[in-house]
Design a protein around this motif. Structure first.
Motif, mmCIF file in Angstrom:
data_model
loop_
_atom_site.group_PDB
_atom_site.id
_atom_site.type_symbol
_atom_site.label_atom_id
_atom_site.label_comp_id
_atom_site.label_asym_id
_atom_site.label_seq_id
_atom_site.Cartn_x
_atom_site.Cartn_y
_atom_site.Cartn_z
ATOM 1 N N PHE A 137 0.873 -1.182 0.000
ATOM 2 C CA PHE A 137 0.000 0.000 0.000
ATOM 3 C C PHE A 137 0.903 1.223 0.000
ATOM 4 O O PHE A 137 1.760 1.355 0.866
ATOM 5 C CB PHE A 137 -0.897 -0.001 1.246
ATOM 6 N N GLU B 94 -5.041 7.119 -0.510
ATOM 7 C CA GLU B 94 -5.335 8.554 -0.676
ATOM 8 C C GLU B 94 -4.377 9.411 0.150
ATOM 9 O O GLU B 94 -4.358 10.638 0.016
ATOM 10 C CB GLU B 94 -6.789 8.857 -0.268
ATOM 11 N N ALA C 223 -3.619 6.942 5.304
ATOM 12 C CA ALA C 223 -4.439 5.801 4.885
ATOM 13 C C ALA C 223 -3.554 4.594 4.597
ATOM 14 O O ALA C 223 -3.851 3.481 5.047
ATOM 15 C CB ALA C 223 -5.251 6.167 3.649
ATOM 16 N N ASN D 151 -2.451 2.654 7.570
ATOM 17 C CA ASN D 151 -3.547 1.946 8.239
ATOM 18 C C ASN D 151 -4.039 0.763 7.403
ATOM 19 O O ASN D 151 -4.560 -0.212 7.949
ATOM 20 C CB ASN D 151 -4.688 2.919 8.562
ATOM 21 N N MET D 152 -3.820 0.837 6.077
ATOM 22 C CA MET D 152 -4.092 -0.345 5.250
ATOM 23 C C MET D 152 -3.073 -1.430 5.598
ATOM 24 O O MET D 152 -3.408 -2.610 5.688
ATOM 25 C CB MET D 152 -4.007 0.027 3.764
ATOM 26 N N VAL D 153 -1.829 -0.978 5.825
ATOM 27 C CA VAL D 153 -0.802 -1.939 6.250
ATOM 28 C C VAL D 153 -1.242 -2.583 7.558
ATOM 29 O O VAL D 153 -1.145 -3.797 7.745
ATOM 30 C CB VAL D 153 0.555 -1.215 6.418
ATOM 31 N N PHE D 154 -1.804 -1.779 8.471
ATOM 32 C CA PHE D 154 -2.276 -2.297 9.764
ATOM 33 C C PHE D 154 -3.304 -3.408 9.541
ATOM 34 O O PHE D 154 -3.225 -4.490 10.127
ATOM 35 C CB PHE D 154 -2.892 -1.164 10.594
ATOM 36 N N GLY D 155 -4.236 -3.146 8.632
ATOM 37 C CA GLY D 155 -5.298 -4.131 8.376
ATOM 38 C C GLY D 155 -4.739 -5.420 7.801
ATOM 39 O O GLY D 155 -5.050 -6.515 8.266
ATOM 40 N N ALA D 156 -3.853 -5.279 6.812
ATOM 41 C CA ALA D 156 -3.294 -6.482 6.176
ATOM 42 C C ALA D 156 -2.400 -7.238 7.160
ATOM 43 O O ALA D 156 -2.446 -8.464 7.246
ATOM 44 C CB ALA D 156 -2.513 -6.082 4.928
ATOM 45 N N ALA E 49 -9.663 2.437 6.029
ATOM 46 C CA ALA E 49 -8.339 2.053 5.510
ATOM 47 C C ALA E 49 -7.953 0.679 6.058
ATOM 48 O O ALA E 49 -7.495 -0.190 5.319
ATOM 49 C CB ALA E 49 -7.292 3.100 5.911
ATOM 50 N N VAL E 50 -8.187 0.472 7.343
ATOM 51 C CA VAL E 50 -7.868 -0.836 7.931
ATOM 52 C C VAL E 50 -8.720 -1.917 7.259
ATOM 53 O O VAL E 50 -8.238 -2.998 6.920
ATOM 54 C CB VAL E 50 -8.119 -0.813 9.461
ATOM 55 N N THR F 60 -9.828 -1.864 4.257
ATOM 56 C CA THR F 60 -9.268 -2.099 2.920
ATOM 57 C C THR F 60 -8.128 -3.103 2.998
ATOM 58 O O THR F 60 -8.087 -4.098 2.274
ATOM 59 C CB THR F 60 -8.756 -0.771 2.322
ATOM 60 N N GLY F 61 -7.205 -2.856 3.927
ATOM 61 C CA GLY F 61 -6.058 -3.752 4.069
ATOM 62 C C GLY F 61 -6.490 -5.155 4.427
ATOM 63 O O GLY F 61 -6.010 -6.145 3.866
#
Lengths: 356, 87, 252
Positions: free
Chosen positions: A24, A53, A57, A60-65, C76-77, C79-80
């Motif tokens: 991301f 974006e 963001a 935090n996408m890294v956090f989710g993955a 965002a979380v 999405t990941g």
């Protein structure tokens, strides 16, 4: 078989080799090659590339993955890494493994797009809130952009910690011969803690908030134990002609390459000079520096950075007052000058204690 | 509420769990039959909880339980087969 | 007498008593989400993301895999998470401060990318956890800790944000609805909306968004029953209920 590769792209391909299938990112010079490379390459290996974006963001996408237990990376440059600091604090607090990269540029503020080292404190002393550290690796060669990135993914999963590749824009933009490992097999660790949907097991919760009395302290104790274990188990540095050196240049990244060249030059002229190059900024090689400081042949250290002097503080902490530690640096993306380093080194060789 | 059908008695009623109720009274106003009302008792948290004072009027419509934010209400349906005309 | 329980705690709910204030809409909505997860049979596939706000400890109440997101970063979380676990059913649960103030950029861009996630947006016109400050959805004239004389656009405090309409204007989202949890009928309607949102995600149709007007009696300083009436009479004037976008009307 060696090929000519740009530092940024070497880092990107190394991540793929290390089994990273989720990236991301967000555009920012001087690391744009990485996002462009991942946009092309990830689909080829069945991976995911998302341009977010903002850096807020993307981290935090890294956090989710990472919470889902996959190998994940984001890369940015100084201003972007500042935006990521809150997310990095959350990743550290949640014991989530991931790889980050800060291809540093001139700062503070918008600064410029030249290589710099002004983010050492932010990277090593913790730019986000709370007591946390990151493993910080400091490549100076394109080959190390490959080797350290592959190592970073392993360290992240092994210690459940974000690992930061910290280098300057020059190493990122530089093209030089380097080699990818042949048939590297990533060592995938058990991640039964990950969020996958609670099938046949109790639910997993990834959290960083505890409102009871000792919840957060307990989490901090766990973190500090982890950092102690890391410091006990590995540290990375290179010593170049320090065996009998009277003056030792201490640096990392591009300045370290300049220092090694100067070391060779002065050695040819009969001067006993050496270079000590950081390859990891956390854990910091404090014991080795202290040992060198206690060597009789060592008169002193000259720390060279592309900043106002940040890593120098850690050198002084390690060397204490056994030997003098001098500093020479240039800020705002300007390269330290060879003749100045030579001038100060010669002064120290002649016994001058305070230079610059 | 107890209804007698051809060969069955159907009984519907509710139960309130005092420790889960926070006395918000949403159920009291939602119940079309006025089954629930405030008791004059406190639970361990100090909330005045509600009670089904007129369970015989309960039709088992579950409205009280639908609006309860705290899952404090259980709704029961009792059935009992009795001898009766078998045509 | 053979007793049958015809209304009980959904399996996806834990036994933990919630910390929410008396009459809080979160409590009802938590049960609705749990009932939907039970009915769709996805308890072992669903991953929830809690916001920063009153619902930050939602993982104590749902017996599913969950994580907390930094304030405003749920989308965002999510999405990941979804990109990493495409077979999981990922939903975000956010309040109005989390989603419409600090998290508006993440919310809009995840929606604009058409991420295969479901966002449940609890609109209670205030910041509950922190003691009742003005939120982006606070009504004009509504008194809060940070709009003591009532929200006043002439004082540059702006107007309430109609987030559902904003999301519905984007191309990618497939389903956007606003409902409320103030009565049995509205609870039924909200459950239908959330069930549809999850179903669309399960079928990989696209991004779904459900805004739920929800009572916050404690911070509104009125009792729970009055709070629900205020939602029905005042809030719906500015935040009309209804489906703002539905690319799959045939899917229930």
């Amino acid at each position: 078989m060696k090929e000519l590769i740009k530092g940024n792209e070497a880092l990107a391909e190394a991540a793929i080799i290390a089994g990273c299938r989720h990236y991301f990112g967000y555009p920012i010079t001087p690391q744009n090659e990485i996002t462009a490379y991942m946009a092309k390459r990830m689909p080829e290996v069945g991976g995911v590339f998302v341009q977010a974006e903002s850096e807020v963001a993307s981290i935090n996408m890294v956090f989710g993955a990472a919470a889902a237990g996959v190998r994940v990376m984001t890369t940015t440059s100084s201003p972007g890494f500042s935006l990521m600091q809150e997310g990095v604090s959350y990743l550290a607090a949640a014991h989530l493994p991931c790889v980050l990269a800060n291809i540093m540029r001139g700062g503070p503020g918008l600064g410029n797009i030249a290589g710099s080292q002004g983010d050492y404190f932010q990277a090593v002393k913790g730019g986000g809130h709370g007591d946390y550290r990151l493993i910080v690796l400091t490549p100076a060669y394109v080959q190390e952009m490959i080797d350290f990135t592959i190592l970073a993914f392993d360290l992240a999963d092994k210690y459940l910690i974000p690992v930061l590749i910290l280098t300057d824009g020059i190493v990122g933009q530089m093209v030089e011969p380097a080699e990818f490992p042949k048939d590297y097999k990533p060592n995938f660790y058990d991640k039964s803690w990950a969020l996958t949907g609670a099938k046949g097991r109790p639910k997993n919760v990834v959290r960083t908030l505890w409102l009871d009395d000792y919840g957060v302290e307990n989490n901090n104790i766990k973190l500090q134990q982890k950092y102690a274990r890391i410091k006990a188990e590995f540290v990375m540095y290179e010593e170049f002609m320090t065996e009998d050196a009277e003056v030792i240049l201490v640096a990392y990244g591009t300045p370290a390459r300049i220092c090694k060249a100067i070391t060779k030059k002065l050695r040819n002229e009969g001067y006993k000079v050496g270079t000590f190059r950081l390859q990891s900024a956390f854990p910091f090689p404090e014991y080795r520096l202290m040992e060198l400081a206690l060597e009789k042949h060592v008169k002193g250290f000259l720390v060279v950075e592309m900043s106002a002097g940040q890593m120098v503080e850690d050198v002084r902490l390690s060397v204490r007052d056994y030997k003098p530690v001098n500093f020479y640096g240039r800020m705002g993306g300007v390269l330290p000058e060879e003749r100045k380093i030579i001038e100060y080194t010669l002064d120290m060789l002649k016994g001058k204690v305070e230079v610059n | 509420m107890e209804k007698v059908l051809k060969n069955k008695i159907i009984q519907t009623f509710i139960e309130v769990e005092p420790e889960r109720c926070k006395g918000c009274l949403l159920c009291v106003y939602e119940c079309p039959e006025g089954v629930i009302d405030v008791s004059n008792k406190f639970n361990s948290k100090g909330w005045i909880y509600v009670e089904p004072l007129f369970n015989e009027k309960c039709t088992g419509c579950k409205k009280c339980a639908m609006v309860c934010p705290d899952l404090a209400i259980k709704v029961f349906l009792g059935q009992e087969v009795i001898a009766g005309p078998t045509d | 007498m053979e007793l049958k329980l015809i209304f009980d705690k959904p399996k996806t709910m834990t036994d933990t008593k919630t910390h929410y204030c008396p009459g809080c809409g979160h409590g009802v909505l938590h049960r609705i989400v749990a009932e939907v997860i039970d009915e769709l049979g996805i308890k072992d596939r669903v991953i929830g993301i809690a916001p920063v706000g009153c619902a930050v400890t939602a993982y104590d109440y749902w017996d599913i895999d969950m994580c907390e997101a930094a304030h405003g970063r749920v989308a965002a979380v999510a999405t990941g998470l979804k990109r990493a676990r495409p077979d999981a059913i990922v939903f975000g649960y956010q309040g109005d401060g989390d989603l419409a103030a600090i998290g508006l950029a993440e919310t809009i861009h995840a929606a604009n990318r058409g991420e295969l996630i479901t966002i449940i947006f609890v609109n209670n016109a205030t910041y509950g956890m922190t003691g009742g400050q003005m939120a982006p959805t606070t009504l004009v004239g509504q008194v809060t800790k940070t709009s003591p004389k009532g929200r006043n656009p002439n004082n540059f405090e702006g107007y309430p944000l109609r987030v559902a309409e904003m999301i519905a204007m984007l191309e990618a989202p497939v389903y956007v609805e606003r409902c409320m949890v103030t009565s049995t009928e509205s609870v039924f309607n909200t459950k239908r909306a959330i069930k549809k949102a999850f179903t669309l995600q399960m079928q990989g149709k696209g991004y779904s968004f459900v805004e739920v007007l929800s009572g916050c009696p404690n911070e509104w300083h009125i009792n729970p029953v009055e709070a629900n009436r205020w939602i029905e009479e005042e809030m719906t004037k500015f935040f009309p209920l209804g489906v703002f976008k539905d690319k799959y009307p045939e899917i229930k």
